[in-house]
Scaffold this active site. Structure first.
Site, PDB file in Angstrom:
ATOM      1  N   TYR A 273     -17.482  -2.478  32.694  1.00 28.79           N
ATOM      2  CA  TYR A 273     -17.667  -2.513  31.241  1.00 28.79           C
ATOM      3  C   TYR A 273     -16.354  -2.898  30.569  1.00 28.79           C
ATOM      4  O   TYR A 273     -15.319  -2.258  30.754  1.00 28.79           O
ATOM      5  CB  TYR A 273     -18.118  -1.137  30.764  1.00 28.79           C
ATOM      6  CG  TYR A 273     -18.754  -1.114  29.399  1.00 28.79           C
ATOM      7  CD1 TYR A 273     -20.141  -1.175  29.273  1.00 28.79           C
ATOM      8  CD2 TYR A 273     -17.997  -0.996  28.245  1.00 28.79           C
ATOM      9  CE1 TYR A 273     -20.744  -1.115  28.017  1.00 28.79           C
ATOM     10  CE2 TYR A 273     -18.590  -0.936  26.992  1.00 28.79           C
ATOM     11  CZ  TYR A 273     -19.961  -0.997  26.886  1.00 28.79           C
ATOM     12  OH  TYR A 273     -20.552  -0.948  25.655  1.00 28.79           O
TER      13      TYR A 273
ATOM     14  N   TYR B  54     -22.180  -9.031  24.256  1.00 25.67           N
ATOM     15  CA  TYR B  54     -22.031  -7.582  24.134  1.00 25.67           C
ATOM     16  C   TYR B  54     -23.410  -6.980  23.964  1.00 25.67           C
ATOM     17  O   TYR B  54     -23.951  -6.923  22.859  1.00 25.67           O
ATOM     18  CB  TYR B  54     -21.132  -7.256  22.932  1.00 25.67           C
ATOM     19  CG  TYR B  54     -20.980  -5.783  22.653  1.00 25.67           C
ATOM     20  CD1 TYR B  54     -20.299  -4.957  23.539  1.00 25.67           C
ATOM     21  CD2 TYR B  54     -21.484  -5.207  21.491  1.00 25.67           C
ATOM     22  CE1 TYR B  54     -20.143  -3.597  23.292  1.00 25.67           C
ATOM     23  CE2 TYR B  54     -21.330  -3.860  21.222  1.00 25.67           C
ATOM     24  CZ  TYR B  54     -20.661  -3.062  22.131  1.00 25.67           C
ATOM     25  OH  TYR B  54     -20.499  -1.717  21.871  1.00 25.67           O
TER      26      TYR B  54
END
Length: 388
Positions: free
Chosen positions: A297, A341
């Site tokens: 991430y 995202y």
């Protein structure tokens, strides 16, 4: 599940379908429509129909309730529905929830989804604008009056301490940005397709909150992503090679807050991801040397470096050099810095493609993938592997 011993979830469920909308800055449609498109695409990929689905999992930060998605997709009765808290930290935990439901017989086919207009609608990067009184909101009261109003400012505190502790300069974060954008440049689905960057361009990008520059911060995206989970046995009869869930874990560290855990003894690591790492290695029976590709991430570059260190791929303070050496294939879809995202859900999809052998930046023979969810908050992770 105990943080002190291995669990027995691994090998009992698999990801069999992935689907997404296009990734854009202005989708032109509702978040519910994005969710429905992603779910339908994932079911088509899995060779299943809405009638096969009896479970749905999403995030608490989602405007498309499970029953609304079920109705709009033509899904019938649900025997399982669940939401996971803490923003991007929930990504891998949605798959964990689905696997738990499948492994225990609570549901047979569970779809995890995330859809939002995060660029054209509510922009998470804008930080705190209004918050109802709550216990977790009160914790922000120790930071907001001093100007720490956005996620970038919260991460900058830890990033600055990391640099100081190891005698590094902000330029080291550029290795993550350059790696992500190199992969995004060859990924047609990525927003930054055809747009690699150099270390010099990273170092020349404007400050957002020192020591974070513009190219250290992920983009904001409109879009949706869905993941289909079922049993390993059923997966073997479906069209695509399954990505077996070898291990799944959640983690919150001692003294945990949402992005502002500044009162811990040490700000140079991510204890919540350390909890996840220990449980994944313990339950999956693997070590860092067994991993073929890592999808970490990357809402902010410094936390990618800290994750590599928490998982034991390298020593403390050594991750920038590890990334610079391309010692491990990393974020082969371009990550959230380069592709989109989607609160980490698109990263799970990329790990599945790597296991299937269909990534645009395929790692030859990839059979074991590590995926992580959002950092700085209570988080989660997955180990995915090829069947057999």
């Amino acid at each position: 599940m105990s943080a002190r011993k291995a669990d027995t979830l691994g090998g009992r469920a698999a990801i069999v379908g992935i689907g997404a909308t296009e990734f854009s800055k202005d989708s032109g449609r509702s978040e519910l429509k994005l969710a429905v498109e992603a779910v339908q695409a994932a079911l088509d990929d899995a060779g299943l129909t809405p009638a096969d689905v009896d479970g749905l999992v999403t995030f608490t930060m989602d405007t498309s309730p499970e029953i609304s998605v079920a109705q709009a997709c033509g899904i019938g009765d649900l025997t399982f529905f669940s939401r996971v808290h803490y923003g991007g930290g929930a990504a891998c935990a949605t798959v964990q929830q689905a696997a738990l439901a499948v492994a225990t017989g609570v549901a047979e086919v569970v779809v995890c989804y995330r859809a939002f207009n995060e660029r054209s609608g509510r922009r998470f990067g804008s930080g705190v604008q209004h918050r109802e009184p709550s216990a977790e909101g009160a914790a922000l009261g120790w930071s907001l009056p001093f100007g720490l109003l956005t996620p970038a400012s919260w991460v900058a505190m830890a990033a600055q301490r990391y640099l100081y502790a190891y005698g590094l300069k902000p330029e080291v974060f550029g290795h993550v940005a350059v790696t992500d954008r190199r992969h995004a440049a060859t990924n047609p689905a990525a927003y930054f397709h055809g747009k690699p960057i150099t270390l010099a361009e990273h170092a020349a990008s404007r400050w957002i909150v020192e020591p974070l520059r513009l190219l250290d911060c992920c983009q904001e995206t409109d879009g949706g992503q869905a993941i289909v989970v079922t049993s390993v046995e059923r997966a073997r009869d479906l069209p695509c090679p399954p990505a077996v869930i070898m291990a799944a874990a959640q983690g919150a560290g001692r003294g945990q807050e949402q992005m502002t855990s500044f009162y811990r003894d040490d700000l140079t690591g991510l204890p919540e991801m350390g909890v996840v790492a220990r449980q994944l290695w313990r339950s999956g029976g693997l070590t860092p040397a067994d991993i073929d590709v890592a999808i970490l991430y990357d809402h902010f570059t410094p936390f990618v470096l800290m994750q590599l260190e928490e998982f034991g791929f390298c020593g403390r303070g050594e991750a920038a050099g590890f990334v610079a050496e391309d010692a491990l294939p990393l974020n082969t879809h371009g990550g959230q810095l380069g592709e989109a995202y989607l609160h980490g859900m698109n990263g799970i999809a990329e790990a599945v493609r790597q296991i299937r052998g269909t990534s645009v930046n395929q790692v030859p023979g990839a059979a074991r993938a590590l995926v992580t969810a959002g950092t700085g908050v209570p988080t989660s992770g997955l180990l995915l592997g090829a069947d057999g």
